[in-house]
Write a protein that holds these residues in place. Structure first.
Motif, PDB file in Angstrom:
ATOM      1  N   LYS A 154       0.841  -1.194   0.000  1.00  0.00           N
ATOM      2  CA  LYS A 154       0.000   0.000   0.000  1.00  0.00           C
ATOM      3  C   LYS A 154       0.875   1.242   0.000  1.00  0.00           C
ATOM      4  O   LYS A 154       2.088   1.157   0.148  1.00  0.00           O
ATOM      5  CB  LYS A 154      -0.931   0.003   1.206  1.00  0.00           C
ATOM      6  N   ALA A 155       0.230   2.387  -0.164  1.00  0.00           N
ATOM      7  CA  ALA A 155       0.918   3.676  -0.133  1.00  0.00           C
ATOM      8  C   ALA A 155       0.171   4.590   0.827  1.00  0.00           C
ATOM      9  O   ALA A 155      -0.979   4.324   1.192  1.00  0.00           O
ATOM     10  CB  ALA A 155       0.970   4.294  -1.525  1.00  0.00           C
ATOM     11  N   SER A 156       0.837   5.662   1.220  1.00  0.00           N
ATOM     12  CA  SER A 156       0.171   6.641   2.075  1.00  0.00           C
ATOM     13  C   SER A 156       0.504   8.043   1.585  1.00  0.00           C
ATOM     14  O   SER A 156       1.535   8.264   0.954  1.00  0.00           O
ATOM     15  CB  SER A 156       0.609   6.478   3.540  1.00  0.00           C
ATOM     16  N   SER A 157      -0.410   8.951   1.847  1.00  0.00           N
ATOM     17  CA  SER A 157      -0.247  10.387   1.556  1.00  0.00           C
ATOM     18  C   SER A 157      -0.024  10.683   0.073  1.00  0.00           C
ATOM     19  O   SER A 157       0.804  11.512  -0.280  1.00  0.00           O
ATOM     20  CB  SER A 157       0.897  10.968   2.384  1.00  0.00           C
ATOM     21  N   LEU A 158      -0.779  10.007  -0.795  1.00  0.00           N
ATOM     22  CA  LEU A 158      -0.698  10.295  -2.234  1.00  0.00           C
ATOM     23  C   LEU A 158      -1.739  11.344  -2.594  1.00  0.00           C
ATOM     24  O   LEU A 158      -2.931  11.078  -2.551  1.00  0.00           O
ATOM     25  CB  LEU A 158      -0.959   9.050  -3.086  1.00  0.00           C
TER      26      LEU A 158
ATOM     27  N   ASN B 236      -8.014   7.391  -4.370  1.00  0.00           N
ATOM     28  CA  ASN B 236      -7.598   7.050  -3.017  1.00  0.00           C
ATOM     29  C   ASN B 236      -6.229   7.645  -2.695  1.00  0.00           C
ATOM     30  O   ASN B 236      -5.287   7.451  -3.453  1.00  0.00           O
ATOM     31  CB  ASN B 236      -7.558   5.522  -2.877  1.00  0.00           C
ATOM     32  N   THR B 237      -6.124   8.346  -1.571  1.00  0.00           N
ATOM     33  CA  THR B 237      -4.835   8.883  -1.135  1.00  0.00           C
ATOM     34  C   THR B 237      -4.053   7.869  -0.303  1.00  0.00           C
ATOM     35  O   THR B 237      -2.887   8.065  -0.036  1.00  0.00           O
ATOM     36  CB  THR B 237      -5.015  10.166  -0.293  1.00  0.00           C
ATOM     37  N   GLN B 238      -4.733   6.797   0.108  1.00  0.00           N
ATOM     38  CA  GLN B 238      -4.107   5.715   0.883  1.00  0.00           C
ATOM     39  C   GLN B 238      -4.372   4.383   0.167  1.00  0.00           C
ATOM     40  O   GLN B 238      -4.989   3.476   0.735  1.00  0.00           O
ATOM     41  CB  GLN B 238      -4.691   5.668   2.304  1.00  0.00           C
TER      42      GLN B 238
ATOM     43  N   THR C  15       0.445   8.587 -10.865  1.00  0.00           N
ATOM     44  CA  THR C  15      -0.969   8.946 -10.772  1.00  0.00           C
ATOM     45  C   THR C  15      -1.514   9.155 -12.181  1.00  0.00           C
ATOM     46  O   THR C  15      -0.758   9.455 -13.112  1.00  0.00           O
ATOM     47  CB  THR C  15      -1.201  10.232  -9.943  1.00  0.00           C
ATOM     48  N   VAL C  16      -2.808   8.979 -12.303  1.00  0.00           N
ATOM     49  CA  VAL C  16      -3.509   9.171 -13.569  1.00  0.00           C
ATOM     50  C   VAL C  16      -4.581  10.223 -13.314  1.00  0.00           C
ATOM     51  O   VAL C  16      -5.402  10.073 -12.411  1.00  0.00           O
ATOM     52  CB  VAL C  16      -4.156   7.847 -14.051  1.00  0.00           C
ATOM     53  N   THR C  17      -4.552  11.301 -14.113  1.00  0.00           N
ATOM     54  CA  THR C  17      -5.479  12.409 -13.850  1.00  0.00           C
ATOM     55  C   THR C  17      -6.164  12.891 -15.121  1.00  0.00           C
ATOM     56  O   THR C  17      -5.658  12.705 -16.229  1.00  0.00           O
ATOM     57  CB  THR C  17      -4.746  13.607 -13.216  1.00  0.00           C
ATOM     58  N   GLY C  18      -7.294  13.527 -14.914  1.00  0.00           N
ATOM     59  CA  GLY C  18      -8.008  14.198 -15.984  1.00  0.00           C
ATOM     60  C   GLY C  18      -8.736  13.276 -16.941  1.00  0.00           C
ATOM     61  O   GLY C  18      -8.629  12.057 -16.884  1.00  0.00           O
ATOM     62  N   MET C  19      -9.496  13.902 -17.830  1.00  0.00           N
ATOM     63  CA  MET C  19     -10.270  13.142 -18.814  1.00  0.00           C
ATOM     64  C   MET C  19      -9.361  12.446 -19.821  1.00  0.00           C
ATOM     65  O   MET C  19      -9.721  11.423 -20.378  1.00  0.00           O
ATOM     66  CB  MET C  19     -11.254  14.069 -19.524  1.00  0.00           C
TER      67      MET C  19
END
Length: 174
Positions: A56-60, A94-96, A123-127
């Motif tokens: 897992k990851a945290s604070s993304l 999800n940030t966690q 991370t993957v963002t936007g349309m």
């Protein structure tokens, strides 16, 4: 480790507390604030493979608009040449994020000491689903931090036991 279950660094300071997780594995706890990832490593010298667990990851990212994210695991030789790669599934909003991803990387006994595993957080963002690298951590021969190097050494001495540690993600600009 002291009687309270806290792992101490080389200088006696405790960078973070440690614990045994729900599956019985020893691991450190995340620090709050900067992006981190929980990575488990185990070397099976009989089959000559490094098992990599991306837990897992945290604070993304920001809590306001949690990102979609995935992890790339890349095996590198001593000259930074790519040997193989794996990718986790994308975890949405999800940030966690919990990835629970496991892969095996083939490293012969004579090459494992000079090999590196790079773990990249994306991370993957936007349309348009643009990919942005949050950062990475390199563990092994070309470790990016002393903590990552120590993790690799613990894996090598672990006799087939998975060693899990939280690693701070280093910015790709660093």
């Amino acid at each position: 480790m002291n009687s309270n279950g806290i792992s101490r660094g080389h200088n006696g300071d405790s960078r973070r507390s440690s614990m045994v997780d729900a599956t019985g594995r020893f691991c450190s706890q995340p620090m709050r604030g900067s992006p981190e990832i929980l990575v488990g490593l185990c070397y099976d010298d009989k089959h000559e493979v490094v098992s990599v667990s991306i837990e897992k990851a945290s604070s993304l990212g920001a809590d306001v608009a949690p990102p979609d994210s995935f992890i790339r695991i890349i095996a590198l030789d001593e000259f930074n040449g790519e040997l193989m790669r794996h990718k986790t599934d994308t975890v949405k909003h999800n940030t966690q994020p919990v990835y629970s991803h496991h892969c095996t990387l083939k490293f012969s006994k004579d090459k494992v000491e000079t090999s590196t595993v790079r773990v990249e957080v994306w991370t993957v963002t936007g349309m348009l689903k643009r990919k942005h690298q949050v950062g990475s951590i390199s563990i092994g021969f070309a470790s990016s931090t002393p903590d990552a190097n120590e993790h690799w050494q613990q894996m090598m001495q672990g006799a087939g036991i998975t060693v899990a540690k939280w690693h701070a993600i280093q910015s790709p600009d660093a």
